[in-house]
Design an enzyme around this catalytic site. Structure first.
Site, PDB file in Angstrom:
ATOM      1  N   THR A 210      34.053   3.068 -10.978  1.00  0.00           N
ATOM      2  CA  THR A 210      34.753   2.132 -11.571  1.00  0.00           C
ATOM      3  C   THR A 210      36.180   1.922 -11.493  1.00  0.00           C
ATOM      4  OG1 THR A 210      32.867   1.797 -13.061  1.00  0.00           O
ATOM      5  CG2 THR A 210      34.775   0.388 -13.602  1.00  0.00           C
ATOM      6  N   GLU A 211      36.788   1.165 -11.399  1.00  0.00           N
ATOM      7  CA  GLU A 211      38.261   0.677 -11.302  1.00  0.00           C
ATOM      8  C   GLU A 211      38.506  -0.555 -12.164  1.00  0.00           C
ATOM      9  OE1 GLU A 211      39.862   0.275  -7.312  1.00  0.00           O
ATOM     10  OE2 GLU A 211      38.960   2.267  -6.887  1.00  0.00           O
TER      11      GLU A 211
ATOM     12  N   THR B  50      25.218  -3.156 -15.800  1.00  0.00           N
ATOM     13  CA  THR B  50      24.946  -3.901 -16.880  1.00  0.00           C
ATOM     14  C   THR B  50      23.481  -4.450 -16.913  1.00  0.00           C
ATOM     15  OG1 THR B  50      25.597  -5.725 -16.094  1.00  0.00           O
ATOM     16  CG2 THR B  50      27.193  -4.766 -16.933  1.00  0.00           C
TER      17      THR B  50
ATOM     18  N   GLU C 107      26.286   2.409 -16.108  1.00  0.00           N
ATOM     19  CA  GLU C 107      25.453   2.723 -15.178  1.00  0.00           C
ATOM     20  C   GLU C 107      25.033   1.281 -14.662  1.00  0.00           C
ATOM     21  OE1 GLU C 107      23.466   6.279 -14.371  1.00  0.00           O
ATOM     22  OE2 GLU C 107      24.674   7.417 -15.664  1.00  0.00           O
TER      23      GLU C 107
ATOM     24  N   ASP D  85      19.810   5.522  -8.737  1.00  0.00           N
ATOM     25  CA  ASP D  85      18.419   5.679  -8.969  1.00  0.00           C
ATOM     26  C   ASP D  85      17.722   6.958  -9.672  1.00  0.00           C
ATOM     27  OD1 ASP D  85      18.236   3.344  -7.743  1.00  0.00           O
ATOM     28  OD2 ASP D  85      17.362   4.215  -5.853  1.00  0.00           O
TER      29      ASP D  85
HETATM   30  C1  FAD Z   1      31.881   3.791 -22.313  1.00  0.00           C
HETATM   31  C2  FAD Z   1      31.968   3.747 -20.838  1.00  0.00           C
HETATM   32  C3  FAD Z   1      31.803   4.623 -20.053  1.00  0.00           C
HETATM   33  C4  FAD Z   1      31.688   4.418 -18.545  1.00  0.00           C
HETATM   34  N1  FAD Z   1      31.559   5.591 -17.897  1.00  0.00           N
HETATM   35  C5  FAD Z   1      31.735   5.450 -16.455  1.00  0.00           C
HETATM   36  C6  FAD Z   1      31.803   6.713 -15.327  1.00  0.00           C
HETATM   37  O1  FAD Z   1      31.636   7.867 -16.048  1.00  0.00           O
HETATM   38  N2  FAD Z   1      32.129   6.347 -14.435  1.00  0.00           N
HETATM   39  C7  FAD Z   1      32.231   5.240 -13.812  1.00  0.00           C
HETATM   40  O2  FAD Z   1      32.516   5.043 -12.570  1.00  0.00           O
HETATM   41  N3  FAD Z   1      32.089   4.152 -14.544  1.00  0.00           N
HETATM   42  C8  FAD Z   1      31.805   4.118 -15.974  1.00  0.00           C
HETATM   43  N4  FAD Z   1      31.810   3.023 -16.828  1.00  0.00           N
HETATM   44  C9  FAD Z   1      32.041   1.895 -16.408  1.00  0.00           C
HETATM   45  C10 FAD Z   1      30.721   0.675 -16.266  1.00  0.00           C
HETATM   46  O3  FAD Z   1      30.028   1.105 -15.484  1.00  0.00           O
HETATM   47  C11 FAD Z   1      31.269  -0.676 -16.166  1.00  0.00           C
HETATM   48  O4  FAD Z   1      31.868  -1.083 -17.349  1.00  0.00           O
HETATM   49  C12 FAD Z   1      29.939  -1.840 -15.907  1.00  0.00           C
HETATM   50  O5  FAD Z   1      29.845  -1.277 -14.371  1.00  0.00           O
HETATM   51  C13 FAD Z   1      30.468  -2.895 -15.827  1.00  0.00           C
HETATM   52  O6  FAD Z   1      31.699  -3.362 -15.073  1.00  0.00           O
HETATM   53  P1  FAD Z   1      32.812  -4.177 -15.641  1.00  0.00           P
HETATM   54  O7  FAD Z   1      33.158  -3.289 -17.005  1.00  0.00           O
HETATM   55  O8  FAD Z   1      33.945  -4.069 -14.958  1.00  0.00           O
HETATM   56  O9  FAD Z   1      32.336  -5.401 -16.102  1.00  0.00           O
HETATM   57  P2  FAD Z   1      32.179  -6.745 -15.041  1.00  0.00           P
HETATM   58  O10 FAD Z   1      31.707  -6.291 -13.838  1.00  0.00           O
HETATM   59  O11 FAD Z   1      33.821  -7.421 -14.918  1.00  0.00           O
HETATM   60  O12 FAD Z   1      31.343  -7.814 -15.699  1.00  0.00           O
HETATM   61  C14 FAD Z   1      31.532  -8.617 -16.628  1.00  0.00           C
HETATM   62  C15 FAD Z   1      30.306  -9.277 -17.218  1.00  0.00           C
HETATM   63  O13 FAD Z   1      29.873 -10.248 -16.034  1.00  0.00           O
HETATM   64  C16 FAD Z   1      28.579  -9.901 -15.484  1.00  0.00           C
HETATM   65  N5  FAD Z   1      28.363  -9.921 -14.382  1.00  0.00           N
HETATM   66  C17 FAD Z   1      29.219  -9.441 -13.336  1.00  0.00           C
HETATM   67  N6  FAD Z   1      28.784  -9.586 -12.155  1.00  0.00           N
HETATM   68  C18 FAD Z   1      27.499 -10.670 -12.302  1.00  0.00           C
HETATM   69  C19 FAD Z   1      26.541 -10.813 -11.538  1.00  0.00           C
HETATM   70  N7  FAD Z   1      26.517 -10.784 -10.129  1.00  0.00           N
HETATM   71  N8  FAD Z   1      25.612 -11.682 -11.918  1.00  0.00           N
HETATM   72  C20 FAD Z   1      25.543 -11.796 -13.559  1.00  0.00           C
HETATM   73  N9  FAD Z   1      26.332 -11.210 -14.174  1.00  0.00           N
HETATM   74  C21 FAD Z   1      27.314 -10.377 -13.715  1.00  0.00           C
HETATM   75  C22 FAD Z   1      28.348  -8.350 -16.316  1.00  0.00           C
HETATM   76  O14 FAD Z   1      27.157  -8.065 -16.455  1.00  0.00           O
HETATM   77  C23 FAD Z   1      29.144  -8.560 -17.362  1.00  0.00           C
HETATM   78  O15 FAD Z   1      28.329  -9.117 -18.397  1.00  0.00           O
HETATM   79  C24 FAD Z   1      31.828   3.007 -18.388  1.00  0.00           C
HETATM   80  C25 FAD Z   1      32.085   2.143 -19.178  1.00  0.00           C
HETATM   81  C26 FAD Z   1      32.229   2.343 -20.362  1.00  0.00           C
HETATM   82  C27 FAD Z   1      32.387   1.067 -21.285  1.00  0.00           C
END
Ligand code: FAD
Length: 391
Positions: A126-127, A365, A363, A240
């Protein structure tokens, strides 16, 4: 015949994980949550007991456990405290791409590091501007002779502050979207690697979540995992394999909340009877039990599909989505069963409600799980197809 009987080894490991959760995690979980303290001591103890690095093959010093057994352990650790559980299980997320695609030398060096000592690794996908849509990532890896130079920032990285190495996804072809992503192993001690920020979180406060930057970090070209530009596929194959365990942790949170609510409902007297005698409370408890049972069945199936060598993308998304939503619903209802006391920190269930929320976010949403499920059911692949990426 479908047989849900666990082997003696599976039962023993599940009981050991439960015992560990009860004796070592539960007594300190609420304190770790309050102070947002990383559970260093528990990591050491869990490592010594063999409750970490479940899927590292025996030839690299791991126990090489099957995925169903991994899920049994993760449910129990999640029952103890999912913040601690996430800290203990994160090595599984970081190592899965290495196990899938790393060279023999990389496997020996980096998997061996985790099995020889209680060390940690993190998964950096994630970024700030690339969450659900990782194709928008900006981190780059540029090949220079026998090295790659990595530049970029990763956010929300579990165990990021404490990891000894990272699995890092970076663009090797900036114009190719998700087909231009590659995966690398990056040791923490290299020049240019820095931990920029530790997040202050709503829940799972015992786990560490950090922002990690890579500034002109030079790694040997051999630290590329798999082939160049195949990193997205590797990330999907990793998820997966890890979603069943994450879903299992959600079952553990829900089970814990259910037990607290059930016991409280039998003790708390209102209108002259225990509140468990009121049908509205009974139905909430019954719905909790049903949802937990259904979640656990999906978790087990998603692990078994992998263990039997089948592609489990659909069932692992079903399990992750349903178990995460169940954890959220059950913990909210547990607070309801406790009434006003549920809202007070002195009582156990508000922490579980806060912890549960992350299950619907990391992992993939719950919306992303539904996208995967929709794609899989609208354009199904043959079930006999071997386990490969969802890409
Ligand atoms: C405590 C914590 C631990 C984490 N650990 C890791 C880690 O170890 N390694 C790592 O790489 N990442 C990690 N993450 C990141 C996590 O996987 C991401 O936060 C997650 O994938 C969502 O990305 P985002 O936060 O940028 O939300 P966004 O992608 O910006 O999404 C925002 C909202 O829009 C919705 N949305 C986005 N696209 C769509 C679509 N096409 N259709 C419908 N709805 C959509 C999402 O479901 C969400 O509700 C962690 C996050 C947290 C908070």
């Amino acid at each position: 015949m479908v047989d849900f009987t666990l082997t003696d080894e599976q039962k023993n490991l599940r009981d050991m994980a439960h015992d560990f959760a009860e004796k070592e995690i539960r007594p300190v979980a609420w304190e770790l949550d309050r102070d947002s303290t990383f559970p260093h001591e528990i990591v050491k103890q869990a490592w010594e007991l063999g409750l970490m690095n479940n899927h590292i093959p025996e030839e690299y010093g791991g126990p090489g456990l099957d995925f169903l057994t991994g899920c049994l352990i993760e449910e129990e650790l999640g029952w103890g405290c999912s913040g601690v559980g996430t800290s203990l299980m994160c090595n599984g997320l970081a190592t899965a791409p290495v196990i899938l695609g790393g060279s023999e030398e990389v496997k020996k060096e980096f998997l061996g590091m985790l099995t020889e000592e209680p060390k940690l690794a993190s998964f950096c996908l994630t970024e700030p501007d690339a969450g659900s849509d990782v194709s928008g990532m900006r981190t780059t890896a540029v090949r220079k002779g026998d090295k790659y130079v990595i530049n970029g920032t990763k956010c929300f990285i579990t165990n990021g502050s404490h990891a000894d190495w990272y699995t890092v996804y970076a663009k090797t072809d900036k114009e190719a979207g998700h087909r231009g992503i590659s995966a690398f192993v990056v040791p923490r001690q290299l020049d240019g690697v820095s931990v920029d920020k530790k997040e202050d979180k709503l829940g799972q406060r015992a786990s560490d979540t950090a922002m990690i930057s890579f500034s002109d970090v030079e790694i040997p070209a051999d630290y590329l995992i798999g082939e160049e530009n195949k990193g997205f596929k590797l990330a999907m194959m990793t998820l997966d394999r890890t979603r069943p365990g994450v879903a299992a942790m959600g079952v553990g949170i829900a089970q814990a909340a259910f037990e607290f609510a059930r016991d409280y409902a039998k003790e708390r007297v209102q209108f002259g009877v225990p509140i468990a005698m009121h049908q509205a409370i009974q139905f909430m408890i019954a719905d909790m039990a049903t949802k937990i049972e259904a979640s656990r069945l999906m978790v087990w199936k998603s692990g078994v599909e992998l263990d039997q060598g089948r592609r489990n993308t659909l069932i692992s998304s079903h399990a992750k989505r349903f178990a995460a939503d169940t954890a959220m619903e059950v913990t909210v209802d547990a607070v309801q069963v406790y009434g006003g006391y549920g809202f007070i920190k002195e009582y156990p269930v508000e922490k579980l409600m806060r912890d549960a929320k992350i299950m619907q976010l990391y992992e993939g949403t719950s919306q992303i799980q539904r996208l995967v499920i929709a794609r899989e059911v609208l354009m199904p692949r043959r079930v006999e197809e071997p386990a490969t990426a969802a890409a």
